[in-house]
Design an enzyme around this catalytic site. Structure first.
Site, PDB file in Angstrom:
ATOM      1  N   HIS A  30      46.770  32.208  39.173  1.00 58.88           N
ATOM      2  CA  HIS A  30      45.395  31.927  39.623  1.00 58.88           C
ATOM      3  C   HIS A  30      45.217  30.453  39.948  1.00 58.88           C
ATOM      4  O   HIS A  30      45.650  29.580  39.207  1.00 58.88           O
ATOM      5  CB  HIS A  30      44.345  32.437  38.639  1.00 58.88           C
ATOM      6  CG  HIS A  30      44.329  31.759  37.293  1.00 58.88           C
ATOM      7  ND1 HIS A  30      43.634  30.599  37.047  1.00 58.88           N
ATOM      8  CD2 HIS A  30      44.921  32.087  36.118  1.00 58.88           C
ATOM      9  CE1 HIS A  30      43.780  30.254  35.778  1.00 58.88           C
ATOM     10  NE2 HIS A  30      44.570  31.135  35.192  1.00 58.88           N
ATOM     11  N   ASP A  35      47.912  25.943  33.357  1.00 54.53           N
ATOM     12  CA  ASP A  35      46.976  27.068  33.498  1.00 54.53           C
ATOM     13  C   ASP A  35      46.068  26.838  34.692  1.00 54.53           C
ATOM     14  O   ASP A  35      45.010  26.254  34.562  1.00 54.53           O
ATOM     15  CB  ASP A  35      46.154  27.212  32.209  1.00 54.53           C
ATOM     16  CG  ASP A  35      45.261  28.438  32.227  1.00 54.53           C
ATOM     17  OD1 ASP A  35      45.444  29.295  33.092  1.00 54.53           O
ATOM     18  OD2 ASP A  35      44.367  28.518  31.361  1.00 54.53           O
ATOM     19  N   GLU A  80      39.878  33.373  38.030  1.00 50.48           N
ATOM     20  CA  GLU A  80      40.340  34.090  36.839  1.00 50.48           C
ATOM     21  C   GLU A  80      39.584  33.622  35.606  1.00 50.48           C
ATOM     22  O   GLU A  80      39.247  34.393  34.721  1.00 50.48           O
ATOM     23  CB  GLU A  80      41.849  33.877  36.642  1.00 50.48           C
ATOM     24  CG  GLU A  80      42.473  34.731  35.551  1.00 50.48           C
ATOM     25  CD  GLU A  80      42.400  34.138  34.154  1.00 50.48           C
ATOM     26  OE1 GLU A  80      42.568  34.880  33.177  1.00 50.48           O
ATOM     27  OE2 GLU A  80      42.140  32.919  34.017  1.00 50.48           O
ATOM     28  N   GLU A  81      39.305  32.309  35.553  1.00 54.17           N
ATOM     29  CA  GLU A  81      38.789  31.723  34.307  1.00 54.17           C
ATOM     30  C   GLU A  81      37.372  32.143  33.943  1.00 54.17           C
ATOM     31  O   GLU A  81      37.071  32.313  32.774  1.00 54.17           O
ATOM     32  CB  GLU A  81      38.851  30.189  34.387  1.00 54.17           C
ATOM     33  CG  GLU A  81      40.266  29.616  34.483  1.00 54.17           C
ATOM     34  CD  GLU A  81      41.078  29.814  33.200  1.00 54.17           C
ATOM     35  OE1 GLU A  81      40.583  30.458  32.256  1.00 54.17           O
ATOM     36  OE2 GLU A  81      42.218  29.313  33.166  1.00 54.17           O
ATOM     37  N   ASP A 117      50.967  33.534  34.100  1.00 57.13           N
ATOM     38  CA  ASP A 117      49.755  32.831  33.665  1.00 57.13           C
ATOM     39  C   ASP A 117      49.801  32.585  32.154  1.00 57.13           C
ATOM     40  O   ASP A 117      48.808  32.753  31.453  1.00 57.13           O
ATOM     41  CB  ASP A 117      48.507  33.656  34.056  1.00 57.13           C
ATOM     42  CG  ASP A 117      47.216  32.919  33.723  1.00 57.13           C
ATOM     43  OD1 ASP A 117      47.250  31.680  33.553  1.00 57.13           O
ATOM     44  OD2 ASP A 117      46.164  33.583  33.616  1.00 57.13           O
ATOM     45  N   HIS A 170      43.052  24.883  28.577  1.00 60.70           N
ATOM     46  CA  HIS A 170      41.608  24.657  28.801  1.00 60.70           C
ATOM     47  C   HIS A 170      41.109  23.304  28.290  1.00 60.70           C
ATOM     48  O   HIS A 170      39.967  23.208  27.837  1.00 60.70           O
ATOM     49  CB  HIS A 170      40.759  25.764  28.161  1.00 60.70           C
ATOM     50  CG  HIS A 170      41.022  27.131  28.715  1.00 60.70           C
ATOM     51  ND1 HIS A 170      40.406  28.259  28.237  1.00 60.70           N
ATOM     52  CD2 HIS A 170      41.844  27.567  29.716  1.00 60.70           C
ATOM     53  CE1 HIS A 170      40.832  29.318  28.920  1.00 60.70           C
ATOM     54  NE2 HIS A 170      41.711  28.917  29.818  1.00 60.70           N
TER      55      HIS A 170
HETATM   56 ZN   LIG Z   1      45.147  31.084  33.191  1.00 57.59          ZN
END
Ligand SMILES: [Zn+2]
Length: 465
Positions: A290, A302, A336-337, A364, A433
């Site tokens: 993603h 990520d 996606e997030e 991912d 994140h």
């Molecule tokens: Zn991810």
């Protein structure tokens, strides 16, 4: 064989075992040497050229790529140009995405306390959270360990900030398991606390690194029948501090100010590139990641890394003049997030297209040293894929087993195999994140070996019946 089994059954079992092992070794015995040769070529090219690593550097230089942001559109353009420059057919698939913005950096401080007044706390709003208004909210804090305790103390929550102090359990070897066990407080904490009159929540960051860098992530949609209360993650060390401070002064108050808000949905795009199959161009093997990221860090692991691995799979075939029978399709999903709208949109396309989707791979989980593949498929497909291990071992793959594939591809129904690339997961949640997820955290050899592993698997999927 167990002596207690009657002789006839023993013999039948033995014959069965022989048949199974014979059929496993014969599935692709004639091409086995060819496949091993090609896998070695793929590995050599990935590790020596490291093209993908350089593309990841370019992508990360754009900055974080939250859905709907200016940077996300820059990244989409960058991806489109890169794919065209490499010589692939590119398709931008339109999709409406949520557009949440953080606004100015959040603030939190212990605003009333005999001992701790004026102590700042490092926080990051959770994705989709409402803001607090410009004056912030000031309230006493109650520490809660889990939803059972929340229920037991429901009479004490009114007007308070609930502090869910639950990070990833460091005793759990599989960090994704540890994450899954605790993420529910990030996802549903604000909804559950709002039921009892709480005015906001703080959670301890979901991390395996004990620094003070807060980790964000999505919350579930608010429930319309309940007040929408703001939610933020504390840096691990400040969560620890607050935990201790509450023991000494249970009446302390925290003031928190979040400036985030949700804007109207925005038109965005999945970015898709095809390497056409030579014999069965309408049969599709997906390799994907993603493109969107959180707005902390630059989403190097990520999932910028996963996108670039997917693109480099196509490029490896091209630069090594490997001509797959089926079409290899690289997809950079958007959103996606905080919504998975890109994955949902592509899955809807799969339902209507005449193309036949054979398998989908998603990467991912960070771009660390490859370990294996998780597969969702029927058992005969799984056994067949496991028979490829003696080939995939040349790209560092140790196992293939039944397991969850990935959040974007799992939206696709009616596909024989969904496959998740699984690297070593010990460091992923150190940076997931957060501001720790930067390009410098990516090791080129680890990333490129993973790319080679995915390419080798995609090749087998394209060649084998
Ligand atoms: Zn991810």
């Amino acid at each position: 064989l167990n002596k207690n089994i009657p002789r006839v059954r023993r013999r039948t079992t033995l014959i069965l075992l022989i048949i199974i092992s014979f059929s496993l070794s014969s599935i692709f015995s004639k091409d086995r040497d060819k496949y091993i040769g090609i896998t070695k070529e793929i590995v050599r090219s990935a590790l020596t050229k490291q093209n993908g690593y350089e593309w990841l550097r370019e992508l990360c230089e754009i900055g974080p790529r939250l859905s709907g942001s200016q940077n996300s559109f820059k990244a989409i353009s960058w991806a489109e140009e890169k794919m065209e420059e490499l010589g692939f057919d590119v398709w931008l698939q339109p999709v409406m995405v949520p557009h949440w913005v953080r606004g100015e950096k959040e603030e939190a401080v212990i605003s009333e306390s005999e001992f701790f007044e004026g102590r700042n706390l490092e926080i990051l709003a959770l994705g989709r959270s409402v803001g607090t208004g410009k004056d912030g909210i000031t309230a006493p804090v109650i520490k809660i360990n889990d939803f059972d305790e929340l229920e037991a103390k429901k009479e004490e929550l009114k007007g308070k900030i609930v502090f869910f102090n639950r990070s990833i359990d460091p005793a759990i070897v599989n960090t994704f398991q540890g994450y899954t066990d605790s993420v529910v407080y990030r996802l549903r904490g604000a909804i559950e606390a709002a039921k009892y009159g709480s005015v906001g929540i703080l959670i301890t960051s979901l991390t395996t690194k004990y620094d003070n860098v807060p980790h964000t992530g999505a919350m579930r949609d608010y429930v319309d029948s309940l007040p929408k209360i703001p939610a933020a993650a504390l840096g691990y060390l400040d969560a620890d501090f607050l935990n201790d401070a509450l023991k000494k002064d249970p009446t302390l108050k925290v003031k928190m100010k979040l400036n985030c808000k949700t804007l109207p949905d925005t038109l965005s795009y999945n970015v898709i590139a095809d390497l056409k199959g030579t014999e069965k161009p309408d049969e599709i093997i997906i390799v994907s990641g993603h493109l969107d990221s959180w707005d902390a860090g630059v989403g190097a692991h990520d999932d910028g890394g996963g996108c670039i691995q997917s693109l480099e799979v196509l490029d490896l075939f091209k630069r090594l003049s490997i001509k797959p029978k089926r079409t290899i399709r690289c997809i950079f999903y958007i959103n996606e997030e905080n919504g998975s709208k890109g994955g949902i949109e592509y899955a809807a396309y799969v339902d209507t297209t005449k193309e036949k989707h054979i398998a989908a791979i998603e990467t991912d989980q960070g771009v660390f040293t490859p370990e294996g593949f998780n597969v969702t498929a029927d058992s005969s497909t799984l056994i067949k894929m496991q028979s490829w291990l003696p080939i995939l071992e040349y790209a560092g793959i140790n196992w293939i087993k039944k397991g969850f594939s990935g959040s974007d591809i799992s939206k696709i129904k009616n596909i024989p195999a969904l496959i998740g690339f699984v690297p070593d997961d010990q460091r992923y949640f150190d940076l997931h994140h957060s501001n720790n997820d930067v390009f410098e955290e990516v090791n080129p050899r680890e990333m490129e070996l993973g790319t080679a592993a995915i390419a080798a698997l995609a090749y087998l999927l394209s060649e084998e019946p």
